[in-house]
Design an enzyme around this catalytic site. Structure first.
Site, PDB file in Angstrom:
ATOM      1  CB  CYS A 128      -0.939  -0.008   1.190  1.00 13.06           C
ATOM      2  SG  CYS A 128      -1.949  -1.483   1.236  1.00 13.06           S
TER       3      CYS A 128
HETATM    4  C1  UGA Z   1      -1.598   0.432   5.477  1.00 12.87           C
HETATM    5  C2  UGA Z   1      -2.465   1.391   6.331  1.00 12.87           C
HETATM    6  O1  UGA Z   1      -1.995   1.403   7.685  1.00 12.87           O
HETATM    7  C3  UGA Z   1      -3.934   0.979   6.308  1.00 12.87           C
HETATM    8  O2  UGA Z   1      -4.718   1.927   7.019  1.00 12.87           O
HETATM    9  C4  UGA Z   1      -4.394   0.924   4.845  1.00 12.87           C
HETATM   10  O3  UGA Z   1      -5.744   0.483   4.746  1.00 12.87           O
HETATM   11  C5  UGA Z   1      -3.516  -0.055   4.080  1.00 12.87           C
HETATM   12  O4  UGA Z   1      -2.141   0.393   4.150  1.00 12.87           O
HETATM   13  C6  UGA Z   1      -3.999  -0.063   2.649  1.00 12.87           C
HETATM   14  O5  UGA Z   1      -3.905   0.983   1.990  1.00 12.87           O
HETATM   15  O6  UGA Z   1      -4.606  -1.052   2.224  1.00 12.87           O
HETATM   16  P1  UGA Z   1      -0.544  -2.004   5.854  1.00 12.87           P
HETATM   17  O7  UGA Z   1       0.191  -1.767   4.558  1.00 12.87           O
HETATM   18  O8  UGA Z   1      -1.230  -3.294   6.085  1.00 12.87           O
HETATM   19  O9  UGA Z   1      -1.663  -0.861   6.082  1.00 12.87           O
HETATM   20  O10 UGA Z   1       0.551  -1.868   6.983  1.00 12.87           O
HETATM   21  P2  UGA Z   1       0.876  -0.898   8.199  1.00 12.87           P
HETATM   22  O11 UGA Z   1       0.558  -1.555   9.482  1.00 12.87           O
HETATM   23  O12 UGA Z   1       0.316   0.436   7.970  1.00 12.87           O
HETATM   24  O13 UGA Z   1       2.465  -0.846   8.073  1.00 12.87           O
HETATM   25  C7  UGA Z   1       3.101  -0.288   6.926  1.00 12.87           C
HETATM   26  C8  UGA Z   1       4.598  -0.301   7.081  1.00 12.87           C
HETATM   27  O14 UGA Z   1       5.002   0.657   8.070  1.00 12.87           O
HETATM   28  C9  UGA Z   1       5.173  -1.634   7.541  1.00 12.87           C
HETATM   29  O15 UGA Z   1       6.326  -1.906   6.791  1.00 12.87           O
HETATM   30  C10 UGA Z   1       5.475  -1.410   9.010  1.00 12.87           C
HETATM   31  O16 UGA Z   1       6.494  -2.239   9.490  1.00 12.87           O
HETATM   32  C11 UGA Z   1       5.902   0.045   8.990  1.00 12.87           C
HETATM   33  N1  UGA Z   1       5.755   0.716  10.303  1.00 12.87           N
HETATM   34  C12 UGA Z   1       4.544   0.869  10.876  1.00 12.87           C
HETATM   35  C13 UGA Z   1       6.881   1.220  10.924  1.00 12.87           C
HETATM   36  O17 UGA Z   1       8.019   1.123  10.406  1.00 12.87           O
HETATM   37  N2  UGA Z   1       6.751   1.858  12.129  1.00 12.87           N
HETATM   38  C14 UGA Z   1       5.548   2.025  12.716  1.00 12.87           C
HETATM   39  O18 UGA Z   1       5.500   2.643  13.814  1.00 12.87           O
HETATM   40  C15 UGA Z   1       4.410   1.517  12.081  1.00 12.87           C
END
Ligand code: UGA
Length: 422
Positions: A265
């Protein structure tokens, strides 16, 4: 309501199972016979917490899957479009699947009496509903929006790994439409959810999704940049993030630095927004920098590996393959770019991941895979933590160099420990 769902990826299957749980009668449609078979056997084709249990509960009484697109649309009142919207090579969005789904819905609607509602959940750039979905349905059904059929833009905000929980407890439900019947139909579908409903135009709804993801990606690149500066100055980034995040205007969530964001995403959506803005004559400098910082984050970890050359680092344990814990999704995973760089450097890798090894074996069949994190670490000189699986905290790293790309240790850390930007 009788609902058909086109596409059984993360968004489609979770939406289908989640709506079935709320009492709707759901038919999930996919072109893959294998996926359809698995769903009907109550086996989720993706790894997602709680999904197996939910499928056992709702299949077949409330949810069934089929490859018969036309019948699914004809036997339902509303159709959710949940197909993929991948990136093209230069970052623009590829709407082929959206176009095809809209065409097929149009063909099916030709024979349908009564008003049918089309709800787009796939992430699509602003303008897609008016420029692609509605015109395609009109062309192939011979009907006109809004009298012949209804349409709603209803973006999904669920995260992989906690997708069901997010679906059940949304922060908001966005209903984008200018047709009152369509708004009423969408409100009926979501009436059992306790969340504020925001009514918008099509384009506003489409943009809300991009703005949300772009903001979260920006927050991550921001804290990673602060982390990179802190690391150079021997400042504890985690303390800084904790105190800064306590400002309620900033918030502590989504503020953990590391090797950067991945997944299907954020990288794709920020790219698509940049591309769309550029098409309209605006060059988004901030969003470009968000991607620049993110692209360099895995390299920080490799630089640390080089800097710590007093440790032997020919054999490297790779702990974690997915872009985050709780999923088997390896799309745009920083771990994979790190693996490629290390292979170019002729390093010997010993790889472990609790759920994604089979997927990566298809890409790198010749590499060594361990059956546990401990086994990988025991056979290597150095360990790289690339996904925040909790079990990696319990490994005995002995005296080995551990470079943590995911900030997993709150308390006691291994003896020879380096954080990528803390
Ligand atoms: C993301 C959004 O959070 C959702 O709200 C959205 O619906 C989704 O994309 C989408 O567009 O379908 P997702 O890709 O499943 O969700 O993952 P996240 O939990 O958001 O994490 C994204 C990335 O950020 C991961 O690589 C995670 O490890 C990283 N991350 C997250 C960090 O490095 N630090 C953090 O504090 C949080």
């Amino acid at each position: 309501m009788n609902i058909s769902i086109i596409g059984t990826g993360y968004v489609g299957l979770i939406t289908g199972a989640g709506l079935a749980e709320k009492g709707h009668q759901v038919t999930c449609v996919d072109i893959s016979k294998e996926k359809v078979k698995l769903i009907n056997e109550r086996t989720p084709p993706i790894y997602e917490k709680g999904l197996k249990e939910l499928l056992v509960k709702v299949v077949p009484s409330k949810l069934k899957a089929t490859t018969n697109f036309k019948a699914a649309v004809l036997n339902s009142d509303a159709t959710f479009i949940c197909v993929g919207t991948p990136s093209r090579k230069r970052g623009s969005i590829n709407l082929d699947q959206i176009k095809k789904a809209s065409q097929e819905i149009g063909i099916a609607l030709k024979r349908k009496k009564g008003k049918h509602y089309i709800i787009v959940k796939s992430t699509v750039v602003p303008g897609t509903m008016q420029e692609t979905v509605i015109p395609q349905i009109e062309k192939h059904s011979g009907k006109k929006y809004p009298n012949g059929f209804g349409a709603v833009s209803c973006p999904e905000f669920l995260r992989e790994g906690s997708a069901l929980e997010d679906f059940r407890n949304p922060d908001r439900i966005v209903i984008g439409s200018n047709d009152n019947d369509s708004i009423k139909a969408a409100e009926e579908i979501f009436k059992k959810f306790e969340a504020p409903i925001i009514r918008t135009s099509f384009k506003e709804a489409e943009m809300i999704k991009y703005a949300s993801n772009a903001f979260l990606a920006t927050k991550l690149s921001f804290i990673n940049e602060i982390g990179n500066i802190c690391k150079k100055m021997s400042i504890n980034t985690n303390k800084v993030a904790e105190a800064v995040g306590l400002d309620h205007r900033i918030g502590r969530k989504f503020f953990k630095s590391g090797i950067g964001f991945g997944g299907s995403c954020f990288p794709k959506d920020v790219q698509a927004l940049i591309y769309k803005a550029t098409e309209h004559g605006y060059h988004p400098r901030l969003l470009r920098s968000v991607l620049d910082v993110n692209r360099d984050q895995p390299i920080k970890l490799l630089e640390l590996l080089d800097e710590n050359d007093k440790f032997n680092n020919d054999k490297i344990a790779i702990l974690g393959l997915t872009f985050k814990a709780g999923t088997d999704d390896i799309r745009e995973s920083p771990s994979l770019s790190i693996i490629k760089e290390l292979l170019l450097d002729d390093k010997e890798l010993i790889i472990f991941d609790p759920v994604a090894v089979n997927k990566v074996k298809k890409l790198f069949p010749h590499l060594k895979y361990a059956s546990s994190a401990q086994e990988a670490v025991d056979s290597a000189d150095v360990a790289l933590i690339l996904t925040e699986w909790p079990e990696f905290k319990d490994v005995d790293y002995k005296e080995k160099l551990v470079i943590d790309g995911k900030n997993i240790f709150d308390g006691k850390r291994p003896k020879n420990y380096q954080g990528v930007c803390w």
